[in-house]
Motif scaffolding. Structure first.
Motif, PDB file in Angstrom:
ATOM      1  N   ALA A   1     -19.464 -61.968  25.273  1.00 52.95           N
ATOM      2  CA  ALA A   1     -20.437 -61.436  26.223  1.00 52.95           C
ATOM      3  C   ALA A   1     -21.830 -61.506  25.617  1.00 52.95           C
ATOM      4  CB  ALA A   1     -20.091 -59.987  26.583  1.00 52.95           C
ATOM      5  N   TRP A   2     -22.827 -61.546  26.490  1.00 51.26           N
ATOM      6  CA  TRP A   2     -24.226 -61.456  26.071  1.00 51.26           C
ATOM      7  C   TRP A   2     -24.791 -60.122  26.544  1.00 51.26           C
ATOM      8  CZ3 TRP A   2     -25.735 -66.932  28.239  1.00 51.26           C
ATOM      9  CH2 TRP A   2     -25.286 -67.917  27.344  1.00 51.26           C
ATOM     10  N   ALA A   3     -25.367 -59.362  25.605  1.00 56.87           N
ATOM     11  CA  ALA A   3     -26.009 -58.098  25.965  1.00 56.87           C
ATOM     12  C   ALA A   3     -27.389 -58.396  26.547  1.00 56.87           C
ATOM     13  CB  ALA A   3     -26.118 -57.194  24.738  1.00 56.87           C
ATOM     14  N   LEU A   4     -27.602 -58.063  27.808  1.00 56.25           N
ATOM     15  CA  LEU A   4     -28.855 -58.351  28.486  1.00 56.25           C
ATOM     16  C   LEU A   4     -29.932 -57.364  28.057  1.00 56.25           C
ATOM     17  CD1 LEU A   4     -27.382 -59.049  32.042  1.00 56.25           C
ATOM     18  CD2 LEU A   4     -28.211 -60.738  30.392  1.00 56.25           C
ATOM     19  N   PRO A   5     -31.186 -57.813  27.977  1.00 58.56           N
ATOM     20  CA  PRO A   5     -32.254 -56.918  27.509  1.00 58.56           C
ATOM     21  C   PRO A   5     -32.468 -55.698  28.386  1.00 58.56           C
ATOM     22  CG  PRO A   5     -33.156 -58.982  28.374  1.00 58.56           C
ATOM     23  CD  PRO A   5     -31.688 -59.160  28.251  1.00 58.56           C
ATOM     24  N   GLY A   6     -32.154 -55.795  29.671  1.00 54.20           N
ATOM     25  CA  GLY A   6     -32.320 -54.664  30.576  1.00 54.20           C
ATOM     26  C   GLY A   6     -31.094 -53.799  30.698  1.00 54.20           C
ATOM     27  N   GLY A   7     -30.084 -54.046  29.871  1.00 56.69           N
ATOM     28  CA  GLY A   7     -28.825 -53.336  29.987  1.00 56.69           C
ATOM     29  C   GLY A   7     -27.793 -54.175  30.708  1.00 56.69           C
ATOM     30  N   GLY A   8     -26.547 -53.917  30.444  1.00 55.44           N
ATOM     31  CA  GLY A   8     -25.478 -54.688  31.054  1.00 55.44           C
ATOM     32  C   GLY A   8     -25.111 -55.892  30.200  1.00 55.44           C
ATOM     33  N   PHE A   9     -24.022 -56.548  30.594  1.00 53.45           N
ATOM     34  CA  PHE A   9     -23.497 -57.680  29.832  1.00 53.45           C
ATOM     35  C   PHE A   9     -23.239 -58.863  30.768  1.00 53.45           C
ATOM     36  CE2 PHE A   9     -22.503 -53.893  27.478  1.00 53.45           C
ATOM     37  CZ  PHE A   9     -22.735 -54.242  26.159  1.00 53.45           C
ATOM     38  N   ALA A  10     -23.618 -60.041  30.326  1.00 53.77           N
ATOM     39  CA  ALA A  10     -23.405 -61.266  31.097  1.00 53.77           C
ATOM     40  C   ALA A  10     -22.267 -62.066  30.493  1.00 53.77           C
ATOM     41  CB  ALA A  10     -24.677 -62.113  31.120  1.00 53.77           C
ATOM     42  N   ASP A  11     -21.491 -62.695  31.357  1.00 50.90           N
ATOM     43  CA  ASP A  11     -20.458 -63.630  30.913  1.00 50.90           C
ATOM     44  C   ASP A  11     -21.164 -64.915  30.509  1.00 50.90           C
ATOM     45  OD1 ASP A  11     -18.398 -65.496  30.662  1.00 50.90           O
ATOM     46  OD2 ASP A  11     -17.237 -64.633  32.297  1.00 50.90           O
ATOM     47  N   PRO A  12     -21.052 -65.348  29.263  1.00 54.16           N
ATOM     48  CA  PRO A  12     -21.758 -66.558  28.830  1.00 54.16           C
ATOM     49  C   PRO A  12     -21.437 -67.798  29.659  1.00 54.16           C
ATOM     50  CG  PRO A  12     -20.872 -65.375  26.942  1.00 54.16           C
ATOM     51  CD  PRO A  12     -20.291 -64.736  28.170  1.00 54.16           C
ATOM     52  N   PHE A  13     -20.252 -67.841  30.277  1.00 52.33           N
ATOM     53  CA  PHE A  13     -19.809 -69.037  30.981  1.00 52.33           C
ATOM     54  C   PHE A  13     -20.120 -69.007  32.474  1.00 52.33           C
ATOM     55  CE2 PHE A  13     -17.258 -68.148  27.262  1.00 52.33           C
ATOM     56  CZ  PHE A  13     -17.557 -69.280  26.508  1.00 52.33           C
ATOM     57  N   ARG A  14     -20.635 -67.886  32.961  1.00 49.01           N
ATOM     58  CA  ARG A  14     -21.104 -67.754  34.343  1.00 49.01           C
ATOM     59  C   ARG A  14     -22.150 -66.638  34.384  1.00 49.01           C
ATOM     60  NH1 ARG A  14     -16.468 -64.378  37.178  1.00 49.01           N
ATOM     61  NH2 ARG A  14     -15.727 -63.250  35.364  1.00 49.01           N
ATOM     62  N   PRO A  15     -23.287 -66.898  33.716  1.00 50.46           N
ATOM     63  CA  PRO A  15     -24.250 -65.818  33.448  1.00 50.46           C
ATOM     64  C   PRO A  15     -25.003 -65.296  34.658  1.00 50.46           C
ATOM     65  CG  PRO A  15     -25.138 -67.929  32.728  1.00 50.46           C
ATOM     66  CD  PRO A  15     -23.704 -68.170  33.112  1.00 50.46           C
ATOM     67  N   ARG A  16     -24.970 -66.008  35.798  1.00 45.11           N
ATOM     68  CA  ARG A  16     -25.779 -65.569  36.931  1.00 45.11           C
ATOM     69  C   ARG A  16     -24.954 -65.262  38.183  1.00 45.11           C
ATOM     70  NH1 ARG A  16     -30.688 -68.949  38.401  1.00 45.11           N
ATOM     71  NH2 ARG A  16     -31.520 -66.918  39.006  1.00 45.11           N
ATOM     72  N   ILE A  17     -23.673 -65.000  37.990  1.00 44.66           N
ATOM     73  CA  ILE A  17     -22.848 -64.689  39.154  1.00 44.66           C
ATOM     74  C   ILE A  17     -23.108 -63.286  39.687  1.00 44.66           C
ATOM     75  CG2 ILE A  17     -20.975 -66.268  38.544  1.00 44.66           C
ATOM     76  CD1 ILE A  17     -19.484 -63.645  37.554  1.00 44.66           C
ATOM     77  N   GLN A  18     -23.675 -62.422  38.839  1.00 42.85           N
ATOM     78  CA  GLN A  18     -23.860 -61.022  39.207  1.00 42.85           C
ATOM     79  C   GLN A  18     -25.151 -60.529  38.572  1.00 42.85           C
ATOM     80  OE1 GLN A  18     -20.323 -58.450  39.526  1.00 42.85           O
ATOM     81  NE2 GLN A  18     -21.271 -57.115  38.002  1.00 42.85           N
ATOM     82  N   GLN A  19     -26.160 -60.263  39.396  1.00 44.18           N
ATOM     83  CA  GLN A  19     -27.453 -59.823  38.888  1.00 44.18           C
ATOM     84  C   GLN A  19     -27.292 -58.525  38.098  1.00 44.18           C
ATOM     85  OE1 GLN A  19     -30.231 -61.601  39.076  1.00 44.18           O
ATOM     86  NE2 GLN A  19     -29.190 -63.185  40.244  1.00 44.18           N
ATOM     87  N   GLY A  20     -27.869 -58.498  36.910  1.00 44.91           N
ATOM     88  CA  GLY A  20     -27.752 -57.300  36.073  1.00 44.91           C
ATOM     89  C   GLY A  20     -26.514 -57.266  35.216  1.00 44.91           C
ATOM     90  N   GLY A  21     -25.616 -58.228  35.421  1.00 42.39           N
ATOM     91  CA  GLY A  21     -24.431 -58.308  34.591  1.00 42.39           C
ATOM     92  C   GLY A  21     -23.400 -57.237  34.888  1.00 42.39           C
ATOM     93  N   PHE A  22     -22.508 -57.026  33.940  1.00 38.50           N
ATOM     94  CA  PHE A  22     -21.434 -56.038  34.055  1.00 38.50           C
ATOM     95  C   PHE A  22     -21.801 -54.796  33.250  1.00 38.50           C
ATOM     96  CE2 PHE A  22     -19.512 -60.099  34.941  1.00 38.50           C
ATOM     97  CZ  PHE A  22     -18.600 -59.840  35.950  1.00 38.50           C
ATOM     98  N   PRO A  23     -21.308 -53.620  33.657  1.00 31.26           N
ATOM     99  CA  PRO A  23     -21.699 -52.392  32.952  1.00 31.26           C
ATOM    100  C   PRO A  23     -21.132 -52.286  31.542  1.00 31.26           C
ATOM    101  CG  PRO A  23     -20.028 -51.919  34.618  1.00 31.26           C
ATOM    102  CD  PRO A  23     -20.453 -53.345  34.827  1.00 31.26           C
ATOM    103  N   GLY A  24     -20.052 -52.985  31.258  1.00 26.23           N
ATOM    104  CA  GLY A  24     -19.459 -52.937  29.929  1.00 26.23           C
ATOM    105  C   GLY A  24     -18.639 -54.180  29.655  1.00 26.23           C
ATOM    106  N   ILE A  25     -18.331 -54.417  28.386  1.00 24.72           N
ATOM    107  CA  ILE A  25     -17.580 -55.612  28.004  1.00 24.72           C
ATOM    108  C   ILE A  25     -16.166 -55.564  28.583  1.00 24.72           C
ATOM    109  CG2 ILE A  25     -16.624 -56.891  26.051  1.00 24.72           C
ATOM    110  CD1 ILE A  25     -19.046 -56.136  24.433  1.00 24.72           C
ATOM    111  N   GLU A  26     -15.589 -54.367  28.645  1.00 23.44           N
ATOM    112  CA  GLU A  26     -14.226 -54.257  29.180  1.00 23.44           C
ATOM    113  C   GLU A  26     -14.181 -54.696  30.640  1.00 23.44           C
ATOM    114  OE1 GLU A  26     -15.885 -51.889  27.660  1.00 23.44           O
ATOM    115  OE2 GLU A  26     -14.862 -51.811  25.709  1.00 23.44           O
TER     116      GLU A  26
END
Length: 369
Positions: A114-139
């Motif tokens: 996972a990538w920790a986004l600067p604004g909070g949340g985590f992005a999937d490196p292999f589909r980083p823009r499927i969900q704005q703001g990423g996921f709330p946690g790695i789990e």
């Protein structure tokens, strides 16, 4: 000696096949090895053209396969579903496509989680823009990834036609294990150690090898599926090479077009649809690109989709003929596309394009084909 070109059909000659047909519209499709029936489950993947195609199939009453839908699972938002059969976002390179299949079947397990986004949340490196703001946690991210890869397996095993649009040769891979991602993490503001991600630009042999490996794996799980290839006409938004972006664009598209041609020559059952030639060919004179010379206009999308409907969809409504191309130097006729059609195609061109994040704020979406 008899002239070997004597008696060839008009489409084999530039004057009869192109120059004299510009006003009425050049149709570069001469034959397709198969057509898509209304009941065929069609999976689309790749660059932006695949998004247009999926929506067009659904609008024509055909079966655009969707294997992953929003369920309200913890940590997920109703974003990015239905754009492609599964929520994988754009797949720009042949290596990404190969690794998607390998990851889905446990043949490749990347180290990047996972990538920790600067604004909070985590992005999937292999589909980083499927969900704005990423996921709330790695789990939550990894649980969604598990569901997602299951949907990818259902897509590969359940489709009857697989359409892939080759988009780029340039990309970024993890130095540790070669895992390919659609964006460098720095584009999203993610800090990473120097050298952790490596720029690559695949040549003909490497791109062909990745496609061969993908096709072998794909056919091992779905030997009956037919394959259609296209090449995206959208230029690179930026290049990682130390040269002009125009030179990099032509080099990249030339490799992809050559790979598609080689695969079709080897296997007559693989179809090629010339969306690239329709938009970028000299008969178009650049008139199917917007003011930025990158975005494909609604008229351009209409040209491509009308030809696709005519040649690739069995039993589809005839629909309107492709808008005629004006004579050289003349502006496009205002009635080429009705206002209703223009609005519809404008909506279609609002596609997800990860590349745009390189030059515009994340969250702003551009368009392409």
């Amino acid at each position: 000696m008899t002239n070997p070109y004597r008696g060839r059909p008009d489409h084999c000659f530039w004057r009869q096949g192109v120059a004299e047909r510009v006003a009425e519209g050049v149709d570069p499709v001469t034959a397709m090895p198969f057509s898509i029936a209304p009941g065929d489950a069609v999976a689309t993947a790749g660059s932006c053209f695949a998004q247009h195609l999926s929506r067009h199939l659904a609008a024509q009453g055909f079966h655009a396969l969707v294997t992953e839908r929003f369920t309200g699972a913890a940590g997920t938002r109703d974003e990015g579903y239905g754009t492609f059969p599964a929520r994988f976002g754009n797949i720009y390179t042949a290596l990404q496509l190969r690794q998607l299949l390998e990851r889905a079947y446990g043949l490749f397990r990347p180290q990047a989680r996972a990538w920790a986004l600067p604004g909070g949340g985590f992005a999937d490196p292999f589909r980083p823009r499927i969900q704005q703001g990423g996921f709330p946690g790695i789990e939550a991210l990894e649980e969604d990834r598990r569901r997602h890869l299951g949907a990818v397996r259902r897509m590969f095993e359940g489709c009857e036609v697989f359409v892939f649009t080759l988009g780029l040769t340039e990309g970024w891979v993890a130095a540790a294990d070669g895992a390919a991602v659609p964006l460098h993490p720095g584009v999203l503001g993610v800090e990473t150690p120097p050298g952790e991600w490596r720029f690559v630009n695949a040549g003909f042999a490497e791109t062909l090898g990745h496609m061969e490996a993908f096709l072998e794996g794909f056919r091992s799980v779905n030997p009956r599926a037919r394959v259609m290839l296209t090449v995206s006409p959208v230029p690179l938004v930026a290049t990682g090479e130390d040269r002009h972006v125009l030179v990099s664009t032509v080099a990249s598209k030339s490799v992809l077009r050559a790979v598609a041609d080689e695969l079709c020559r080897r296997d007559p059952g693989i179809a090629y649809f010339p969306s690239y030639e329709v938009v970028t060919g000299p008969q178009a004179g650049g008139r199917l690109f917007g003011e930025d010379l990158r975005e494909v206009t609604p008229e351009g999308v209409a040209q491509v989709m009308a030809l696709f409907r005519r040649h690739c969809l069995a039993g589809a409504p005839a629909g309107a003929a492709p808008p005629p191309m004006p004579a050289r130097g003349e502006p496009p006729p205002p009635a080429a596309v009705s206002e209703e059609e223009r609005a519809r195609y404008r909506a279609l061109t609002r596609v997800i394009c990860d590349e745009e994040a390189i030059v515009m704020p994340v969250g702003v979406r551009g368009s392409g084909i």
